[in-house]
Design a protein around this motif. Structure first.
Motif, PDB file in Angstrom:
ATOM      1  N   VAL A  15     111.257   9.863  33.717  1.00 22.15           N
ATOM      2  CA  VAL A  15     111.276  10.576  32.426  1.00 22.15           C
ATOM      3  C   VAL A  15     109.876  10.578  31.795  1.00 22.15           C
ATOM      4  O   VAL A  15     109.229   9.519  31.705  1.00 22.15           O
ATOM      5  N   HIS A  16     109.439  11.749  31.345  1.00 21.04           N
ATOM      6  CA  HIS A  16     108.143  11.827  30.666  1.00 21.04           C
ATOM      7  C   HIS A  16     108.277  11.402  29.206  1.00 21.04           C
ATOM      8  O   HIS A  16     109.327  11.583  28.577  1.00 21.04           O
ATOM      9  N   ASN A  17     107.151  10.887  28.660  1.00 20.75           N
ATOM     10  CA  ASN A  17     107.103  10.378  27.284  1.00 20.75           C
ATOM     11  C   ASN A  17     107.467  11.398  26.198  1.00 20.75           C
ATOM     12  O   ASN A  17     107.671  11.008  25.059  1.00 20.75           O
TER      13      ASN A  17
ATOM     14  N   LEU B 203      93.240   9.518  24.202  1.00 19.53           N
ATOM     15  CA  LEU B 203      94.020   8.832  25.232  1.00 19.53           C
ATOM     16  C   LEU B 203      95.104   9.717  25.846  1.00 19.53           C
ATOM     17  O   LEU B 203      95.578  10.666  25.218  1.00 19.53           O
ATOM     18  N   SER B 204      95.518   9.358  27.049  1.00 22.26           N
ATOM     19  CA  SER B 204      96.708   9.977  27.656  1.00 22.26           C
ATOM     20  C   SER B 204      97.938   9.418  26.923  1.00 22.26           C
ATOM     21  O   SER B 204      97.816   8.478  26.123  1.00 22.26           O
ATOM     22  N   THR B 205      99.110   9.943  27.223  1.00 15.53           N
ATOM     23  CA  THR B 205     100.295   9.447  26.499  1.00 15.53           C
ATOM     24  C   THR B 205     100.555   7.964  26.817  1.00 15.53           C
ATOM     25  O   THR B 205     100.897   7.184  25.934  1.00 15.53           O
ATOM     26  N   GLU B 206     100.354   7.580  28.081  1.00 12.86           N
ATOM     27  CA  GLU B 206     100.570   6.161  28.422  1.00 12.86           C
ATOM     28  C   GLU B 206      99.476   5.303  27.788  1.00 12.86           C
ATOM     29  O   GLU B 206      99.736   4.179  27.342  1.00 12.86           O
TER      30      GLU B 206
ATOM     31  N   GLY C 249     107.128   7.407  31.477  1.00 11.96           N
ATOM     32  CA  GLY C 249     105.670   7.306  31.524  1.00 11.96           C
ATOM     33  C   GLY C 249     104.948   8.622  31.390  1.00 11.96           C
ATOM     34  O   GLY C 249     105.527   9.645  31.014  1.00 11.96           O
ATOM     35  N   ASP C 250     103.636   8.577  31.696  1.00 12.72           N
ATOM     36  CA  ASP C 250     102.796   9.780  31.645  1.00 12.72           C
ATOM     37  C   ASP C 250     102.738  10.406  33.034  1.00 12.72           C
ATOM     38  O   ASP C 250     103.357   9.893  33.985  1.00 12.72           O
ATOM     39  N   SER C 251     101.989  11.473  33.160  1.00 10.59           N
ATOM     40  CA  SER C 251     101.947  12.180  34.444  1.00 10.59           C
ATOM     41  C   SER C 251     101.474  11.272  35.576  1.00 10.59           C
ATOM     42  O   SER C 251     102.022  11.319  36.675  1.00 10.59           O
ATOM     43  N   LEU C 252     100.460  10.438  35.298  1.00 14.91           N
ATOM     44  CA  LEU C 252      99.933   9.568  36.349  1.00 14.91           C
ATOM     45  C   LEU C 252     100.970   8.510  36.746  1.00 14.91           C
ATOM     46  O   LEU C 252     101.261   8.331  37.925  1.00 14.91           O
TER      47      LEU C 252
ATOM     48  N   TYR D 293     108.134  21.440  35.035  1.00 15.41           N
ATOM     49  CA  TYR D 293     108.262  21.759  36.453  1.00 15.41           C
ATOM     50  C   TYR D 293     107.115  21.225  37.320  1.00 15.41           C
ATOM     51  O   TYR D 293     107.343  20.708  38.404  1.00 15.41           O
ATOM     52  N   PHE D 294     105.859  21.316  36.819  1.00 17.33           N
ATOM     53  CA  PHE D 294     104.750  20.872  37.685  1.00 17.33           C
ATOM     54  C   PHE D 294     104.874  19.380  37.971  1.00 17.33           C
ATOM     55  O   PHE D 294     104.435  18.892  39.013  1.00 17.33           O
ATOM     56  N   MET D 295     105.481  18.630  37.058  1.00 12.09           N
ATOM     57  CA  MET D 295     105.638  17.183  37.263  1.00 12.09           C
ATOM     58  C   MET D 295     106.662  16.927  38.378  1.00 12.09           C
ATOM     59  O   MET D 295     106.468  16.052  39.226  1.00 12.09           O
ATOM     60  N   ALA D 296     107.758  17.702  38.349  1.00 17.06           N
ATOM     61  CA  ALA D 296     108.777  17.552  39.394  1.00 17.06           C
ATOM     62  C   ALA D 296     108.200  17.977  40.752  1.00 17.06           C
ATOM     63  O   ALA D 296     108.472  17.348  41.782  1.00 17.06           O
TER      64      ALA D 296
ATOM     65  N   THR E   6      94.667  13.457  36.221  1.00 20.46           N
ATOM     66  CA  THR E   6      95.507  13.531  35.030  1.00 20.46           C
ATOM     67  C   THR E   6      94.608  13.195  33.843  1.00 20.46           C
ATOM     68  O   THR E   6      93.437  12.848  34.030  1.00 20.46           O
ATOM     69  N   SER E   7      95.182  13.235  32.649  1.00 23.18           N
ATOM     70  CA  SER E   7      94.359  12.894  31.488  1.00 23.18           C
ATOM     71  C   SER E   7      93.965  11.411  31.531  1.00 23.18           C
ATOM     72  O   SER E   7      92.975  11.009  30.943  1.00 23.18           O
ATOM     73  N   ALA E   8      94.750  10.599  32.252  1.00 23.43           N
ATOM     74  CA  ALA E   8      94.473   9.159  32.302  1.00 23.43           C
ATOM     75  C   ALA E   8      93.296   8.822  33.212  1.00 23.43           C
ATOM     76  O   ALA E   8      92.664   7.779  33.046  1.00 23.43           O
TER      77      ALA E   8
ATOM     78  N   CYS F  81      91.276  19.846  39.856  1.00 22.70           N
ATOM     79  CA  CYS F  81      92.326  20.491  39.065  1.00 22.70           C
ATOM     80  C   CYS F  81      93.163  19.448  38.338  1.00 22.70           C
ATOM     81  O   CYS F  81      93.471  18.382  38.872  1.00 22.70           O
ATOM     82  N   TYR F  82      93.453  19.762  37.082  1.00 20.22           N
ATOM     83  CA  TYR F  82      94.324  18.932  36.255  1.00 20.22           C
ATOM     84  C   TYR F  82      95.712  18.973  36.890  1.00 20.22           C
ATOM     85  O   TYR F  82      96.115  19.993  37.466  1.00 20.22           O
ATOM     86  N   VAL F  83      96.445  17.881  36.748  1.00 14.85           N
ATOM     87  CA  VAL F  83      97.797  17.816  37.344  1.00 14.85           C
ATOM     88  C   VAL F  83      98.712  18.906  36.757  1.00 14.85           C
ATOM     89  O   VAL F  83      99.671  19.337  37.406  1.00 14.85           O
ATOM     90  N   ASN F  84      98.379  19.367  35.537  1.00 16.22           N
ATOM     91  CA  ASN F  84      99.172  20.449  34.923  1.00 16.22           C
ATOM     92  C   ASN F  84      98.815  21.796  35.575  1.00 16.22           C
ATOM     93  O   ASN F  84      98.177  22.653  34.985  1.00 16.22           O
ATOM     94  N   THR F  85      99.212  21.944  36.833  1.00 16.19           N
ATOM     95  CA  THR F  85      98.990  23.181  37.593  1.00 16.19           C
ATOM     96  C   THR F  85     100.144  23.352  38.579  1.00 16.19           C
ATOM     97  O   THR F  85     100.753  22.357  38.999  1.00 16.19           O
TER      98      THR F  85
END
Ligand code: 13P
Ligand code: SF4
Length: 305
Positions: free
Chosen positions: A23-25, A214-217, A39-42, A62-65, A128-130, A111-115
């Motif tokens: 589950v994402h934050n 900061l990243s979400t985590e 957690g966050d994407s990382l 979706y990109f996370m899945a 990722t942002s982290a 590339c950022y993970v958001n792709t």
């Protein structure tokens, strides 16, 4: 059906299917509460790569899945609603990246993970942002030309932190880009002792006024460690539920009440249950995309700061 009945059913089905829920934050609070890992994407990518289960139910966008599927191709990855997209990720296609690469044939692509997965398959490195700053500092040589896609604000921040120039795609996250300087000033006036945390996807003007970027985590870790009793949170408001739960004696204020990612909110307990009952929606990707995208993601997993 009442929420506790749905949660009981989810638990039973999870056992039956040998499933795990990531589950994402930013997810709705009731979905955060059923997480095996939040957690966050990382962090979610790392969990997906090492988790021992047959099925991953991914509550996020979706990109996370897709990233989970790339890192665990032998597992069934389900997303409770396939319409949970990310407008930032959708600002670039693989074809557009190919064209950009042809204009800069010697450049490395970060590339950022958001792709979308197809874009990751065209990249040399993912971040990722982290860990974006770490990937640039540790993985990319000083003299190397770098194409950074798709978030122009993240690219701007990383460029400043690393003293490197990038060829930048002009995408941005509408949720974070909408957070304004006026909102920061107003919240600071309302809560003068509070620390201001903002996400790396915010605009440079907003970042300029923050205490921490900061990243979400990163925000969750900071909130636990810091002595600050009041924290202004400059990211999607869903994270406040987790921050309050983990730090009951601290106060958290959203930097902007408007910072809501509607895509993150279309996942619900009902949809998670349906997903496990009917084993849908399954995330599938062509083998060659999985193999190419995996290379750029695995390089990223070496940098976890
Ligand atoms: P994090 O990796 O920091 O959780 O960010 C993901 C995201 O989509 C931010 O908008
Ligand atoms: Fe995408 Fe922005 Fe939503 Fe994050 S908050 S998932 S970047 S639209």
């Amino acid at each position: 059906m009442k929420d506790n009945k749905i949660v009981d059913k989810i638990r039973q089905l999870k056992k039956k299917r040998n499933a795990i829920i990531l589950v994402h934050n930013y997810q709705p609070s009731e979905v955060q509460d059923i997480a095996d890992f939040l957690g966050d994407s990382l962090g979610l990518s790392i969990q997906a790569s090492k988790v021992n289960a047959d099925v991953i139910v991914f509550c996020g966008v979706y990109f996370m899945a897709e990233t989970a599927k790339i890192l665990s191709p032998q597992k069934i990855v389900l997303i409770p609603d396939k319409n949970a997209g990310c407008p930032l990720a959708d600002t670039i296609t693989a074809q557009q990246l190919k064209e950009l690469k042809s204009q800069h044939p010697r450049a490395k692509v970060l590339c950022y993970v958001n792709t979308p997965a197809e874009v990751k398959a065209e990249a040399d490195y993912c971040c990722t942002s982290a860990n974006a700053v770490g990937v640039v500092n540790k993985a990319l040589k000083d003299e190397e030309e770098i194409i950074f896609v798709p978030d122009k604000y993240l690219a701007h921040y990383v460029s400043r932190k690393t003293n490197r120039n990038f060829i930048v795609w002009q995408g941005y996250c509408p949720v974070h880009a909408n957070i304004s300087v006026e909102e920061v000033k107003r919240q600071k006036l309302l809560h003068p002792s509070a620390v201001v945390l903002v996400h790396l996807e915010c605009s440079p003007d907003v970042i300029e006024l923050a205490d921490e970027v900061l990243s979400t985590e990163g925000m969750c870790k900071y909130a636990k460690k810091s002595k600050a009793k009041e924290i202004i949170v400059g990211t999607e408001v869903g994270i406040i539920y987790r921050l309050e739960k983990e730090n009951p004696y601290k106060k958290f204020y959203p930097l902007s009440e408007r910072a809501i990612c509607s895509n993150m909110k279309i996942i619900s307990l009902e949809k998670v249950l349906l997903s496990l009952e009917e084993m849908k929606e399954e995330v599938t990707l062509p083998k060659e995309i999985i193999l190419s995208a995996e290379e750029s993601i695995c390089r990223m997993l070496e940098f976890r700061d």
